[in-house]
Design a protein around this motif. Sequence first.
Motif, PDB file in Angstrom:
ATOM      1  N   LEU A  95      90.121 -39.389  85.235  1.00 54.52           N
ATOM      2  CA  LEU A  95      89.456 -38.660  84.143  1.00 54.52           C
ATOM      3  C   LEU A  95      90.488 -37.908  83.298  1.00 54.52           C
ATOM      4  O   LEU A  95      90.373 -37.834  82.073  1.00 54.52           O
ATOM      5  N   LEU A 116      83.817 -22.964  84.108  1.00 53.47           N
ATOM      6  CA  LEU A 116      82.479 -23.450  84.461  1.00 53.47           C
ATOM      7  C   LEU A 116      81.405 -22.569  83.830  1.00 53.47           C
ATOM      8  O   LEU A 116      80.262 -22.979  83.678  1.00 53.47           O
ATOM      9  N   ASP A 162      81.562 -25.953  74.700  1.00 48.63           N
ATOM     10  CA  ASP A 162      81.270 -26.730  75.918  1.00 48.63           C
ATOM     11  C   ASP A 162      82.248 -27.902  76.062  1.00 48.63           C
ATOM     12  O   ASP A 162      82.801 -28.140  77.149  1.00 48.63           O
ATOM     13  N   ARG A 163      82.478 -28.608  74.947  1.00 48.82           N
ATOM     14  CA  ARG A 163      83.370 -29.778  74.983  1.00 48.82           C
ATOM     15  C   ARG A 163      84.817 -29.349  75.296  1.00 48.82           C
ATOM     16  O   ARG A 163      85.502 -30.003  76.080  1.00 48.82           O
ATOM     17  N   LEU A 214      76.081 -24.286  88.660  1.00 48.04           N
ATOM     18  CA  LEU A 214      76.991 -23.517  89.517  1.00 48.04           C
ATOM     19  C   LEU A 214      76.394 -23.240  90.892  1.00 48.04           C
ATOM     20  O   LEU A 214      77.122 -23.052  91.863  1.00 48.04           O
ATOM     21  N   ARG A 256      88.803 -28.319  81.921  1.00 51.68           N
ATOM     22  CA  ARG A 256      88.568 -28.590  83.348  1.00 51.68           C
ATOM     23  C   ARG A 256      89.116 -29.962  83.738  1.00 51.68           C
ATOM     24  O   ARG A 256      89.651 -30.153  84.823  1.00 51.68           O
ATOM     25  N   ARG A 257      88.974 -30.894  82.795  1.00 54.48           N
ATOM     26  CA  ARG A 257      89.372 -32.271  83.099  1.00 54.48           C
ATOM     27  C   ARG A 257      90.891 -32.366  83.256  1.00 54.48           C
ATOM     28  O   ARG A 257      91.382 -33.052  84.138  1.00 54.48           O
ATOM     29  N   HIS A 311      89.399 -37.787  89.662  1.00 50.17           N
ATOM     30  CA  HIS A 311      89.768 -36.735  88.709  1.00 50.17           C
ATOM     31  C   HIS A 311      91.039 -37.116  87.946  1.00 50.17           C
ATOM     32  O   HIS A 311      91.155 -36.874  86.749  1.00 50.17           O
ATOM     33  N   PRO A 349      74.549 -23.606  82.748  1.00 47.64           N
ATOM     34  CA  PRO A 349      75.664 -23.753  83.681  1.00 47.64           C
ATOM     35  C   PRO A 349      75.379 -23.044  85.004  1.00 47.64           C
ATOM     36  O   PRO A 349      75.796 -23.506  86.067  1.00 47.64           O
ATOM     37  N   ALA A 390      87.420 -44.402  85.475  1.00 49.12           N
ATOM     38  CA  ALA A 390      86.803 -43.551  86.486  1.00 49.12           C
ATOM     39  C   ALA A 390      85.320 -43.351  86.222  1.00 49.12           C
ATOM     40  O   ALA A 390      84.480 -43.516  87.113  1.00 49.12           O
ATOM     41  N   ALA A 410      85.146 -28.442  78.863  1.00 49.42           N
ATOM     42  CA  ALA A 410      85.120 -29.662  79.690  1.00 49.42           C
ATOM     43  C   ALA A 410      86.511 -30.313  79.694  1.00 49.42           C
ATOM     44  O   ALA A 410      87.007 -30.741  80.749  1.00 49.42           O
ATOM     45  N   ALA A 411      87.127 -30.357  78.505  1.00 47.99           N
ATOM     46  CA  ALA A 411      88.470 -30.945  78.412  1.00 47.99           C
ATOM     47  C   ALA A 411      89.472 -30.130  79.227  1.00 47.99           C
ATOM     48  O   ALA A 411      90.353 -30.689  79.898  1.00 47.99           O
ATOM     49  N   TRP A 445      80.537 -32.828  86.464  1.00 50.43           N
ATOM     50  CA  TRP A 445      80.574 -31.849  85.362  1.00 50.43           C
ATOM     51  C   TRP A 445      81.763 -30.892  85.567  1.00 50.43           C
ATOM     52  O   TRP A 445      82.490 -30.591  84.619  1.00 50.43           O
ATOM     53  N   ALA A 446      81.948 -30.458  86.815  1.00 50.08           N
ATOM     54  CA  ALA A 446      83.027 -29.512  87.100  1.00 50.08           C
ATOM     55  C   ALA A 446      84.390 -30.119  86.801  1.00 50.08           C
ATOM     56  O   ALA A 446      85.333 -29.410  86.468  1.00 50.08           O
ATOM     57  N   MET A 447      84.467 -31.450  86.906  1.00 49.39           N
ATOM     58  CA  MET A 447      85.757 -32.095  86.655  1.00 49.39           C
ATOM     59  C   MET A 447      85.934 -32.461  85.188  1.00 49.39           C
ATOM     60  O   MET A 447      86.838 -33.218  84.837  1.00 49.39           O
ATOM     61  N   GLY A 448      85.057 -31.944  84.341  1.00 45.77           N
ATOM     62  CA  GLY A 448      85.319 -32.051  82.913  1.00 45.77           C
ATOM     63  C   GLY A 448      84.506 -33.050  82.133  1.00 45.77           C
ATOM     64  O   GLY A 448      84.914 -33.466  81.063  1.00 45.77           O
ATOM     65  N   VAL A 449      83.333 -33.449  82.654  1.00 45.21           N
ATOM     66  CA  VAL A 449      82.447 -34.302  81.859  1.00 45.21           C
ATOM     67  C   VAL A 449      81.328 -33.399  81.323  1.00 45.21           C
ATOM     68  O   VAL A 449      80.702 -32.681  82.107  1.00 45.21           O
ATOM     69  N   THR A 450      81.095 -33.433  80.021  1.00 46.08           N
ATOM     70  CA  THR A 450      80.126 -32.491  79.437  1.00 46.08           C
ATOM     71  C   THR A 450      78.695 -32.847  79.868  1.00 46.08           C
ATOM     72  O   THR A 450      78.415 -33.992  80.237  1.00 46.08           O
ATOM     73  N   ARG A 451      77.814 -31.842  79.763  1.00 44.96           N
ATOM     74  CA  ARG A 451      76.402 -32.067  80.103  1.00 44.96           C
ATOM     75  C   ARG A 451      75.797 -33.120  79.188  1.00 44.96           C
ATOM     76  O   ARG A 451      74.973 -33.927  79.605  1.00 44.96           O
TER      77      ARG A 451
END
Lengths: 232, 803
Positions: A125, A69, A89-90, B796, A96-97, A122, B792, B432, A93-94, B704-710
């Motif tokens: 995703l 994060l 960043d990308r 957070l 975390r996903r 989730h 971030p 989703a 994100a991947a 965002w925390a679950m992996g979708v970019t800003r």
Amino acid sequence: MKSYICDIVVNLAAMVIALRNLSKSYETAEGRLEVLRGINLDLGAGDSVALTGESGSGKSTLLHLVAGLDRPDAGEIVIGGRDISKLDDRGRAAYRRTEVGLVFQQFNLIPSLDVAANIAFHAKLAGRHDPAWENELVERLGVGTLLTRYPEQLSSGQQQRVAIGRTLAARPGLVLADEPTGNLDEANGDAVLDLMLSLSKGTGSTLLMVTHSQRLADRLDRQVHLRSGKIE
Amino acid sequence: MTIWTVATALLSHWRRRPLQLGALMLGLALATALWSGVQAVNAEARASYARAAAALDQNGLAHLVSPHGRSIPRAAFVRLRRAGWNVSPVLEGEYRFGATRLRVIGIEPLTMPAETQTVDLRNAGDLLSFISPPGTLVVSPDTAEKIRGKTDLALRVSDRMPDGAAFVDIGLAERLLRRDGELTRIVIAENQRPGLEPLGTLAPALSVREPSAQSDVEHLTESFHLNLTAFGFLAFAVGLFIVYSTIGLAFEQRRPTFRTLRCLGVSLSALAVLLLAELVLFALAAAAAGVIIGYLIASLLLPGVAATLEGLYGASVPGTLSLRPEWWLSGFAIAVAGTLVSSTQSLLRLMRVPLLTAAQPQTWGRASQTGRRFQVLAAAALLGLSGALILWADGLQAGFGVLGCLLLGASLLLPAVLSGFLTLMQRASSGALVTWFWADARQQLPGLSLALMALLLALAANVGVGTMVSSFRLTFVGWLDQRLAAELYVAARNEPEADRLRAWLATKVESVLPISSVDVEIRGQPMQIFGVVDDPTYREHWPLIVGLPDVWDRVASGEGVLVNEQFWRRERLRIGDQLDLASDWKSTVVGVYSDYGNPKGQVIAGINALTSRYPEVSRLRYGLRVQPDQVPDLRSSLSDEFGLPPDNIVDQAALKEQSRRIFDRTFLVTGALNIFTLGVAALAMFSSLLTLSEMRLPQLAPVWAMGVTRRDLALLEVLRTLVLWLATFFTALPLGLALAWVLLAVVNVEAFGWRLPMHIFPYEWVRLGLVALAAAVVSIFIPLRRLAGLAPSELLKVFANER
């Protein structure tokens, strides 16, 4: 009959985590605040580790760095052989996903989705949507009668169960929990922790949990205590 | 001191949220500006009508008039004076000075009651030059500019004179209008000697017209001003949406402060009074800005309004604005009233909600289930009422009632319609992120619904008014092509020249169509009777709405007359009805023709029938039918032969171009108001999005925390806004068309007396859609930049219990 959970355990690669010389600071009104100072930590696959310490010792910051994060000022976060602090960043994100599951003290469910959609969110995703597995989780979590409700219609204990369901439905290799029982009473807190431990063990996930409670910390495999940004 | 301490605590909220304060002040200022701007324009126009009526018509006094609008013999006036009545004669009519047509009002200065004296003749020299030959024209400065060099008469300029009119001595009026010994009306002074023989005995053929508070033109333009007021109110309501939304959120955000203050011993009433004082203070500050902006808007609009009034009603209004204290005050009053109305709900909630209830700014704006149900029921009731008014009520007020119910009902229904659409889309989606997208859009709906309702109103008004104006334009242009069939229009300067012209033209053109008319009064209305010759031009081109098969034969033989649409509708006439055109002239209605842009009723009769009743009718103007390629030659021949100035010879193309220019100028003000309203709606949207963006983090951070970019989240935010804008736009189309139908079929018929066919202009929708899209992009730009640039660490904070 063999549990469905047991069937999928063999498919999961639990995460090995190595943190090297990790440091992080923030700008505040009073000047620069060093939150983490040279953290070194190794977690084995399937470990459950309690991260304890006083308020302001850096527990949540460490958790956020491991979750991808946030980025450290210096040091490495090697997870499954990759340094995620080097990802953009990308890439984070991947990560975390697909690889991490997060459980927060405030639950942070998605208010616009009902319980069923929140649990599946989730996993979808991550591309690991598995209705049979989700049904089993729903049964284990005891939220079968709540599937059409929205988060605002649930009690705190119910919301945290749904949050755990959402995390585990995606079958992450690493589960990160930040004070997951902080907003619950003792009985509810114990029940939620039981569930989380049994399910993460069942899926073979590595669990890193921030907690203030020594009683809860004692129930995990290991404890790591932080003081002023350093591991004691 | 204590009060000041509490006030400081309350005001500190705004110091920390300058954008919120800006939105509140801007919303209020714009609402006030558009309202007071429109009121200023209306006040200026009405003051102008009143000035003109008082000056030209002496409408503060009673008059003696002939019932059929025919002239009164001078002998009647002489008889009254001899009997001791304090009366004064007036002779009026239209006279052309070159291309400028003026209303010439002949008065008798020695007998005219002092209270109606527009012309100051107290100086003996002035009086002498006014009544002595060759005579003097008293005109406004603008009129003097127009006719300078086109008359040998002396000009005297008076600021008190309205444009388009000239006061002259009655003797001069008789000569100019060629109406020797005739009067149009007789003014009756207020002070009369007691014991006079009654007017009914002395002048039995005349009737008394009582003083009127409202002039003819004021009555005619009433619908136009009502239209402007409706537009101003719509813009005001749209602006108030912003105010309501901002105040509501600010109250919710400050609830912890209220709670603390209450716990520290501030009474509920003191808190309410302080909040009220704060709101009034803001309202006054915003009103000051609003009234200034309103003045600027009014200054911008007034020339357009003046053009509209000139084009549609022939009413002359100056294009400059005077500062009137009454609309300054009304601007402040409406701003304070609007603020109080917008904040009533918040204030009531403050009084009712228990002290310890926690604030819920995140859920602020979400309507309760009961509230939503009530909204849908109210919408259904209003739409039902609108339908009932169409079916069973008539009149201009009912027309505006239909519009009001339709717009309000549709806007109340909008959140439910959008919610249904979003639910449907959510159910139809499987991914989703896509499912979340629709679900989240639905969740944002309550917070955005006021802004979307404002947008719906603005877009529907644009579609509706745009369709009305474009339908009008299309019909008007087609009608002009029919009506202006003659290739050349020529005007002689005097009757001898006209006689010579007729003789000369007889061998030069295919046909000569005289344009002769008299002003009369029919069924109590000021009317014009035109005389036409029997010519194929009329049979082939004249735009008839209904008529008997042999209508032109009947007109030519003097058996029947045609009436224009507005008179036909106003009087509910039918083909075959008898019409009293004068005391000795009755005729049958044999047809009805459309006559757009004319405020007055009109009758077309055979030229012989007209001239036999009105031998003195002016015969100066003619339409000429020639082959189009002969027009330039004929034009130069006319100039060479008669020395006519260019203004007196106008070809068809120039006349059409001039008419179209007037038409476009006429609706300039509508276009400006449309843009203003859309602008305010865009601002409402911007303000709502900005407000919501402050509350979005808890909803976005988990995703965002679950992996979708800003970046993806920002993109989805743009898409979400565009989807809501588009859905509102598509809802606005049928509503706008319904609005156009009501304007064309109900309001226009009541207001102007003509009904227009409705045409659809999809390209205009595309253009409006693009403008709306641009406004959407602008409105989301700042909230989006804020989201895309979020560190971030900000996200957070949503999860962090400690650091």
